[in-house]
Scaffold this motif. Structure first.
Motif, PDB file in Angstrom:
ATOM      1  N   TYR A  54      12.373  -6.351  -1.610  1.00  0.00           N
ATOM      2  CA  TYR A  54      11.737  -5.070  -1.921  1.00  0.00           C
ATOM      3  C   TYR A  54      12.593  -4.357  -2.951  1.00  0.00           C
ATOM      4  N   PHE A  55      11.994  -4.012  -4.097  1.00  0.00           N
ATOM      5  CA  PHE A  55      12.707  -3.273  -5.132  1.00  0.00           C
ATOM      6  C   PHE A  55      12.372  -1.799  -4.960  1.00  0.00           C
ATOM      7  N   ALA A  56      13.295  -1.070  -4.372  1.00  0.00           N
ATOM      8  CA  ALA A  56      13.049   0.304  -3.939  1.00  0.00           C
ATOM      9  C   ALA A  56      12.622   1.265  -5.059  1.00  0.00           C
TER      10      ALA A  56
ATOM     11  N   PRO B 253       0.788  -1.236   0.000  1.00  0.00           N
ATOM     12  CA  PRO B 253       0.000   0.000   0.000  1.00  0.00           C
ATOM     13  C   PRO B 253       0.822   1.289   0.000  1.00  0.00           C
ATOM     14  N   ARG B 254       2.076   1.207   0.375  1.00  0.00           N
ATOM     15  CA  ARG B 254       2.953   2.382   0.330  1.00  0.00           C
ATOM     16  C   ARG B 254       4.387   1.908   0.202  1.00  0.00           C
ATOM     17  N   LYS B 255       5.275   2.839  -0.138  1.00  0.00           N
ATOM     18  CA  LYS B 255       6.705   2.503  -0.218  1.00  0.00           C
ATOM     19  C   LYS B 255       7.249   2.223   1.177  1.00  0.00           C
ATOM     20  N   LEU B 256       8.249   1.360   1.228  1.00  0.00           N
ATOM     21  CA  LEU B 256       8.910   1.016   2.488  1.00  0.00           C
ATOM     22  C   LEU B 256      10.171   1.846   2.669  1.00  0.00           C
ATOM     23  N   THR B 257      10.603   1.978   3.889  1.00  0.00           N
ATOM     24  CA  THR B 257      11.841   2.701   4.157  1.00  0.00           C
ATOM     25  C   THR B 257      13.030   1.949   3.553  1.00  0.00           C
ATOM     26  N   THR B 258      14.017   2.703   3.126  1.00  0.00           N
ATOM     27  CA  THR B 258      15.267   2.105   2.652  1.00  0.00           C
ATOM     28  C   THR B 258      16.438   2.549   3.516  1.00  0.00           C
ATOM     29  N   GLU B 259      16.143   3.274   4.576  1.00  0.00           N
ATOM     30  CA  GLU B 259      17.217   3.720   5.479  1.00  0.00           C
ATOM     31  C   GLU B 259      17.799   2.519   6.211  1.00  0.00           C
ATOM     32  N   GLY B 260      19.086   2.542   6.438  1.00  0.00           N
ATOM     33  CA  GLY B 260      19.749   1.466   7.169  1.00  0.00           C
ATOM     34  C   GLY B 260      19.734   0.145   6.430  1.00  0.00           C
ATOM     35  N   ALA B 261      19.672   0.199   5.098  1.00  0.00           N
ATOM     36  CA  ALA B 261      19.610  -1.029   4.294  1.00  0.00           C
ATOM     37  C   ALA B 261      20.885  -1.849   4.487  1.00  0.00           C
ATOM     38  N   PRO B 262      20.731  -3.174   4.527  1.00  0.00           N
ATOM     39  CA  PRO B 262      21.916  -4.032   4.648  1.00  0.00           C
ATOM     40  C   PRO B 262      22.727  -4.016   3.356  1.00  0.00           C
ATOM     41  N   GLU B 263      23.897  -4.605   3.412  1.00  0.00           N
ATOM     42  CA  GLU B 263      24.733  -4.720   2.221  1.00  0.00           C
ATOM     43  C   GLU B 263      23.945  -5.456   1.127  1.00  0.00           C
ATOM     44  N   PRO B 264      24.102  -5.043  -0.121  1.00  0.00           N
ATOM     45  CA  PRO B 264      23.390  -5.713  -1.205  1.00  0.00           C
ATOM     46  C   PRO B 264      23.735  -7.197  -1.271  1.00  0.00           C
ATOM     47  N   ALA B 265      22.730  -7.997  -1.585  1.00  0.00           N
ATOM     48  CA  ALA B 265      22.911  -9.438  -1.759  1.00  0.00           C
ATOM     49  C   ALA B 265      22.040  -9.874  -2.928  1.00  0.00           C
ATOM     50  N   ALA B 266      22.509 -10.831  -3.694  1.00  0.00           N
ATOM     51  CA  ALA B 266      21.715 -11.360  -4.801  1.00  0.00           C
ATOM     52  C   ALA B 266      20.572 -12.187  -4.224  1.00  0.00           C
ATOM     53  N   ALA B 267      19.382 -12.019  -4.781  1.00  0.00           N
ATOM     54  CA  ALA B 267      18.217 -12.767  -4.313  1.00  0.00           C
ATOM     55  C   ALA B 267      18.338 -14.230  -4.713  1.00  0.00           C
ATOM     56  N   LYS B 268      17.883 -15.092  -3.824  1.00  0.00           N
ATOM     57  CA  LYS B 268      17.850 -16.541  -4.051  1.00  0.00           C
ATOM     58  C   LYS B 268      16.402 -16.989  -4.098  1.00  0.00           C
TER      59      LYS B 268
ATOM     60  N   GLY C 278      17.855 -14.684  -8.376  1.00  0.00           N
ATOM     61  CA  GLY C 278      17.768 -13.411  -9.067  1.00  0.00           C
ATOM     62  C   GLY C 278      19.091 -12.979  -9.671  1.00  0.00           C
ATOM     63  N   PRO C 279      19.098 -11.756 -10.192  1.00  0.00           N
ATOM     64  CA  PRO C 279      20.320 -11.209 -10.779  1.00  0.00           C
ATOM     65  C   PRO C 279      21.350 -10.905  -9.699  1.00  0.00           C
ATOM     66  N   SER C 280      22.468 -10.373 -10.108  1.00  0.00           N
ATOM     67  CA  SER C 280      23.526 -10.042  -9.162  1.00  0.00           C
ATOM     68  C   SER C 280      23.040  -9.007  -8.147  1.00  0.00           C
ATOM     69  N   ALA C 281      23.760  -8.888  -7.071  1.00  0.00           N
ATOM     70  CA  ALA C 281      23.403  -7.975  -5.982  1.00  0.00           C
ATOM     71  C   ALA C 281      23.239  -6.551  -6.490  1.00  0.00           C
ATOM     72  N   SER C 282      22.266  -5.857  -5.904  1.00  0.00           N
ATOM     73  CA  SER C 282      21.989  -4.479  -6.285  1.00  0.00           C
ATOM     74  C   SER C 282      21.572  -3.703  -5.042  1.00  0.00           C
ATOM     75  N   GLU C 283      22.016  -2.463  -4.946  1.00  0.00           N
ATOM     76  CA  GLU C 283      21.614  -1.615  -3.818  1.00  0.00           C
ATOM     77  C   GLU C 283      20.116  -1.319  -3.848  1.00  0.00           C
ATOM     78  N   ASP C 284      19.479  -1.489  -5.011  1.00  0.00           N
ATOM     79  CA  ASP C 284      18.054  -1.215  -5.148  1.00  0.00           C
ATOM     80  C   ASP C 284      17.166  -2.346  -4.632  1.00  0.00           C
ATOM     81  N   LEU C 285      17.734  -3.543  -4.450  1.00  0.00           N
ATOM     82  CA  LEU C 285      16.956  -4.706  -4.029  1.00  0.00           C
ATOM     83  C   LEU C 285      17.316  -5.069  -2.594  1.00  0.00           C
ATOM     84  N   LEU C 286      16.335  -4.945  -1.698  1.00  0.00           N
ATOM     85  CA  LEU C 286      16.567  -5.247  -0.285  1.00  0.00           C
ATOM     86  C   LEU C 286      15.906  -6.583   0.050  1.00  0.00           C
ATOM     87  N   ILE C 287      16.683  -7.517   0.561  1.00  0.00           N
ATOM     88  CA  ILE C 287      16.144  -8.808   0.975  1.00  0.00           C
ATOM     89  C   ILE C 287      15.457  -8.611   2.325  1.00  0.00           C
TER      90      ILE C 287
END
Length: 115
Positions: free
Chosen positions: A69-71, A48-63, A83-92
């Motif tokens: 969450y794709f910010a 229903p709304r965007k999630l916070t991305t503050e304090g995001a962990p180190e990027p990791a590739a999705a399994k 998934g594809p290689s690790a990205s700062e835009d994708l939070l597990i």
């Protein structure tokens, strides 16, 4: 975080991690979302709304089985293939213990706080 997840009416084991984004998702529970396929790798839906991305962990590739969450788009993704290689835009956010066939055909997911 203890959660109850139901995929198309079938309960599955799942956990959310303790990241700020996962805690923000937990604040929206209970949540039922209709899923659609994306890129032959994941099922996606818009919370229903965007999630916070503050304090995001180190990027990791999705399994396969990861809840992410794709910010940039603000959508949740349930991966049924790695998934594809690790990205700062994708939070597990967590992981669902279900087989790839169940995840790849999922039409609806309900996530609730465990009591």
């Amino acid at each position: 975080m203890d959660t109850r997840v139901t995929i198309d009416g079938e309960p599955v084991e799942a956990t959310l991690n303790d990241s700020p984004a996962a805690r923000d998702l937990a604040s929206l529970l209970p949540l039922t979302l209709d899923l659609e396929d994306f890129h032959g790798t994941e099922r996606i839906a818009d919370p229903p709304r965007k999630l916070t991305t503050e304090g995001a962990p180190e990027p990791a590739a999705a399994k396969a089985g990861d809840i992410a969450y794709f910010a940039p788009w603000g959508n949740l993704a349930i991966f049924y293939k790695d998934g594809p290689s690790a990205s700062e835009d994708l939070l597990i956010l967590g992981h669902i213990d279900a087989d790839a066939d169940q995840l790849s055909g999922a039409d609806r997911i309900t996530i609730e706080a465990a009591s």
